[in-house]
Write a protein that holds these residues in place. Structure first.
Motif, short mmCIF file in Angstrom:
data_model
loop_
_atom_site.label_atom_id
_atom_site.label_comp_id
_atom_site.label_asym_id
_atom_site.label_seq_id
_atom_site.Cartn_x
_atom_site.Cartn_y
_atom_site.Cartn_z
N GLU A 83 -4.05 4.72 -0.16
CA GLU A 83 -3.74 3.88 -1.31
C GLU A 83 -3.79 2.41 -0.93
O GLU A 83 -4.37 1.58 -1.64
CB GLU A 83 -2.36 4.24 -1.87
CG GLU A 83 -2.05 3.54 -3.19
CD GLU A 83 -0.69 3.91 -3.73
OE1 GLU A 83 -0.39 3.53 -4.87
OE2 GLU A 83 0.09 4.60 -3.02
N PRO A 142 1.71 -0.72 -2.30
CA PRO A 142 0.41 -1.26 -1.89
C PRO A 142 -0.06 -2.42 -2.76
O PRO A 142 -0.59 -3.41 -2.25
CB PRO A 142 -0.53 -0.06 -2.01
CG PRO A 142 0.35 1.13 -1.84
CD PRO A 142 1.64 0.75 -2.50
N TYR A 185 4.64 -1.93 7.86
CA TYR A 185 4.35 -1.47 6.51
C TYR A 185 5.15 -0.23 6.13
O TYR A 185 5.65 -0.11 5.02
CB TYR A 185 2.86 -1.19 6.37
CG TYR A 185 2.46 -0.70 4.99
CD1 TYR A 185 2.32 -1.59 3.94
CD2 TYR A 185 2.24 0.66 4.75
CE1 TYR A 185 1.96 -1.15 2.68
CE2 TYR A 185 1.88 1.11 3.49
CZ TYR A 185 1.75 0.20 2.46
OH TYR A 185 1.39 0.63 1.21
N GLU A 186 5.26 0.72 7.05
CA GLU A 186 5.94 1.98 6.73
C GLU A 186 7.40 1.76 6.35
O GLU A 186 7.94 2.47 5.51
CB GLU A 186 5.83 2.94 7.90
CG GLU A 186 4.41 3.47 8.14
CD GLU A 186 4.36 4.48 9.26
OE1 GLU A 186 5.43 4.79 9.83
OE2 GLU A 186 3.26 4.94 9.59
N ALA A 204 -1.58 0.21 9.13
CA ALA A 204 -1.09 0.86 7.92
C ALA A 204 -2.23 1.31 7.02
O ALA A 204 -2.17 2.37 6.39
CB ALA A 204 -0.16 -0.09 7.16
N GLN A 256 -3.54 4.62 7.76
CA GLN A 256 -2.63 5.72 7.46
C GLN A 256 -2.40 5.91 5.96
O GLN A 256 -1.95 6.97 5.54
CB GLN A 256 -1.27 5.46 8.13
CG GLN A 256 -1.34 5.18 9.63
CD GLN A 256 -1.91 6.34 10.40
OE1 GLN A 256 -1.59 7.49 10.11
NE2 GLN A 256 -2.75 6.04 11.39
N SER A 257 -2.71 4.88 5.18
CA SER A 257 -2.43 4.93 3.74
C SER A 257 -3.70 4.72 2.94
O SER A 257 -4.17 3.59 2.80
CB SER A 257 -1.39 3.86 3.36
OG SER A 257 -1.29 3.73 1.96
#
Length: 209
Positions: free
Chosen positions: A124, A67, A40-41, A118, A121-122
């Motif tokens: 959003e 996202p 994802y990153e 992910a 970590q995100s």
């Protein structure tokens, strides 16, 4: 005379209509392929635009952010349709849900790992996943339980009724982390028989049902 808000919505709808359903599926496939390849990153709107020969501005107009595009790709290619399940019994509903989840996920452990990590970590991405995929699944499973209470299958005051969706969706997310394997139909069905149904006071499903 249309209000400013309705005019803006019409303009957005007009812009979005430029991407056909077939083209959207191509974009979704590319997004999921890139997620499997790099995670994802490393996924970027620029990378998706390059892979699909689509303008980056078009992607932003259609989906707004990375996202939202990822969630749209998951939603557009991996429909579980849990809200349509109604077999007449809670056991039947839950087993049908397990099968639908398995078919939708296709054992794609690599993708599930990438998204699970992910999302932590995100904020959003986690919010988008919850609103678009997780919340509808919870609502569908809760509706199955509510119908079972209305039919008299399970007692309304059974405390386990509040945790059925958390059990199913939780074990589905946990197994890849614990065992490196996706929670397929066989695993989920076994979990339903040994953990979910007993907690609700329901008997095991007869063989062949």
């Amino acid at each position: 005379m249309p209000s400013p808000d309705s005019a803006q919505e019409s303009a957005r709808t007009s812009r979005r209509s430029k991407i056909t359903p077939e083209r959207a599926q191509e974009l979704y496939t590319a997004v999921l392929d890139l997620l499997r390849e790099s995670g994802y990153e490393s996924l970027t709107m620029e990378g998706v635009a390059s892979r699909t020969r689509c303008g980056k501005s078009t992607l932003y107009r259609q989906w707004g952010s990375k996202p939202e595009l990822v969630v749209a790709a998951l939603h557009g290619t991996r429909r579980t349709l849990l809200s349509h399940i109604d077999t007449g019994s809670l056991s039947g509903d839950l087993h049908s849900a397990a099968q639908a989840i398995d078919e939708a996920s296709s054992g794609d452990t690599t993708l599930m790992h990438a998204l699970s990590h992910a999302a932590l970590q995100s904020p959003e991405l986690l919010c988008a996943l919850r609103e678009t995929l997780i919340a509808p699944s919870i609502a569908a499973i809760d509706a199955m339980v509510e119908r079972a209470v209305e039919r008299g299958e399970i007692a309304a005051d059974n405390p386990a009724t509040a945790y059925v969706s958390a059990q199913l969706l939780g074990i589905m997310r946990a197994r890849p982390l614990l065992e490196g394997r996706y929670a397929d139909d066989a695993f989920l069905s076994g979990f339903i028989e040994s953990s979910v149904l007993p907690a609700l006071g329901l008997p095991p499903t007869p063989p062949g049902s």
